[in-house]
Design an enzyme around this catalytic site. Structure first.
Site, PDB file in Angstrom:
ATOM      1  CG  HIS A   1      -2.226  -0.703   0.934  1.00  0.00           C
ATOM      2  ND1 HIS A   1      -2.323  -2.065   0.839  1.00  0.00           N
ATOM      3  CD2 HIS A   1      -3.475  -0.216   0.689  1.00  0.00           C
ATOM      4  CE1 HIS A   1      -3.578  -2.392   0.567  1.00  0.00           C
ATOM      5  NE2 HIS A   1      -4.299  -1.286   0.473  1.00  0.00           N
TER       6      HIS A   1
ATOM      7  CE  LYS B   1      -6.634  -9.843  11.636  1.00  0.00           C
ATOM      8  NZ  LYS B   1      -6.106  -9.551  12.947  1.00  0.00           N
TER       9      LYS B   1
END
Lengths: 280, 184
Positions: B36, B101
């Site tokens: 990222h 999550k």
């Protein structure tokens, strides 16, 4: 004096790294199965079913239970009549980790510098603790620790006047702030007493004790049960989707401390609380 | 459980509600912390991303290595919150879904609503189970990042739960409230 060649340590560590990541301890499996039967949250019940299916697939297909195969924590209890020969003990441990993570197709998750980063490529170095005990045996426990839950852990230097209420409030605060992040149902390791550093170690060691056992002191065994009950009334539930099963167990370890302090550390672990022990 | 075929359409995205259990099939991309960081650095420099981000889904995962004959190793989600800093700009560029999550920041929830995206939850710690849904796995970029490389996976019936829907509803709040209400 009993001589032990460190090659034996390397071999043991290699095997334990692999096995710990494939086979969930029996106490955790039983707790998951029991919890699934008792769970009343609808999504929670389904999630627990998938979690049980997961550890079965891991065993059968020899795939690590979780992709976070952890930073390798190694705990030694070394009999004082043991003499290690054939090399450096710590190098032998790291060689075992290196081989185990390669041979077991485990993820290499360790960076060589906390700020500058850079994966070491072999999951070394391990975090190694050595305790000297009586006798001529060596007890080794390998506990790969995932960081989804490790990141949710906290320590607080409570005041003696905070009392047991201060401890309860702090443990519940840590669990609440962890919420869905550490992959609940979680296992909660609590350390009370010692110094700042020792307290954190107690919390980590609490996670090594099977969750179907109790603290030998009744006062703390009761506290473990009370905390587990309150945590499981929080409603966080499996994966944080709502339900009864927020934690599978709470283990407390204590030691003497200073007149001015009452340190409390909470080490959070997930439903993949892994450890493997061997005595040489 | 609802079956969903990728790519995500406006209709599908709007029909998904928090707490829905779904089985997702289609191509998804994998990326986590280091990947990222690189993608966002590329965007800042005005460079193109190494894949077509429009309508794509990113799975926050760093799998274990695959053995010979295996498509992928253990492949469960990592904690999404660490990608919060990067997710809004990716949604602005067309990212439609995220699989991970854990909690997301207010900025991420705002972007999910603004760009009509979905945040799915895969079961944390169920990497062995989730690996069974992966039918193909190819490297796309950032190979040097090892477990953190950008990969393209084909998944079949991947079991997921809608955590945050495109209206900003969150199962971490609603699921808990509903459970506690059922107890009183």
């Amino acid at each position: 004096m009993r001589e032990i060649n460190v090659e034996k340590i390397t071999d043991a560590i290699e095997n334990m790294c692999i096995e710990a990541n494939l086979y969930l301890p029996k106490d955790i499996k039983c707790a998951l199965i029991t919890s699934q039967k008792k769970e009343t949250g609808q999504i929670g019940k389904e999630i627990l079913g998938d979690i049980i299916e997961n550890f079965k697939i891991a065993e059968k297909s020899q795939i690590p239970i979780c992709q976070d195969t952890g930073m390798t924590c190694v705990f030694f209890e070394i009999g004082q009549d043991v003499h290690f020969v054939g090399g450096d003990l710590y190098q032998a441990v790291n060689e075992g980790v290196r081989r185990g993570y390669e041979k077991g197709y485990l993820r290499k998750s360790v960076v060589g510098d906390p700020v500058l980063r850079g994966n070491t490529g072999d999951n070394t170095p391990a975090v190694i603790y050595t305790d000297i005990v009586k006798g001529d045996k060596v007890k080794i426990t390998v506990a790969p620790k995932g960081f989804g839950s490790e990141n949710m852990s906290q320590i607080k230097m409570l005041k003696p006047s905070d009392g047991v209420k201060g401890i309860k409030d702090f443990v519940l605060k840590v669990v609440e702030e962890a919420g869905p992040n550490p992959c609940p149902p979680m296992v909660v390791g609590v350390g009370i007493g010692g110094t700042f550093d020792k307290c954190a170690l107690l919390a980590k060691k609490a996670l090594l004790r099977p969750i179907d056992t109790e603290n030998p002191q009744k006062y703390y065994a009761d506290l473990e049960n009370e905390l587990l009950e309150v945590i499981n009334k929080s409603g966080i539930g499996p994966q944080g989707f709502g339900g009864k099963t927020t934690a599978l167990g709470v283990n407390i370890e204590t030691m003497p401390t200073h007149i001015a302090g009452m340190p409390c550390a909470v080490n959070i672990s997930c439903h993949v609380t892994r450890h493997k022990t061997q005595v040489i | 459980m609802k079956k969903i075929m990728l790519p995500l359409t406006d209709e599908t995205v709007c029909s998904l509600k928090t707490g829905d259990r779904v089985l997702l099939s289609g191509y998804i991309y994998t990326s986590r912390d280091a990947g990222h960081k690189r993608m966002c650095e590329a965007l800042e420099k005005g460079e193109k991303l190494p894949f077509e981000i429009e309508n794509s889904v990113i799975y926050y995962v760093g799998p274990t290595p695959a053995k010979d004959g295996q498509i992928i190793g253990s492949a469960g989600p990592t904690t999404s919150g660490r990608m919060d800093k990067y997710a809004p700009v990716l949604m602005q560029k067309g990212l439609r879904g995220m699989i991970g999550k854990g909690e997301r920041s207010d900025q991420v929830v705002k972007a999910i609503k603004e760009y009509k995206c979905v945040y799915f939850g895969a079961i944390g710690g169920a990497g062995a189970l989730l690996s069974q849904c992966v039918k193909s796995n190819e490297s796309v970029a950032y190979e040097d990042l090892g477990a953190e490389a950008l990969r393209k996976l084909y998944v079949e019936d991947m079991p997921l739960t809608v955590i945050i829907d495109s209206f900003g509803n969150n199962i971490y709040e609603i699921g808990r409230e509903n459970y506690l209400k059922s107890k009183t």
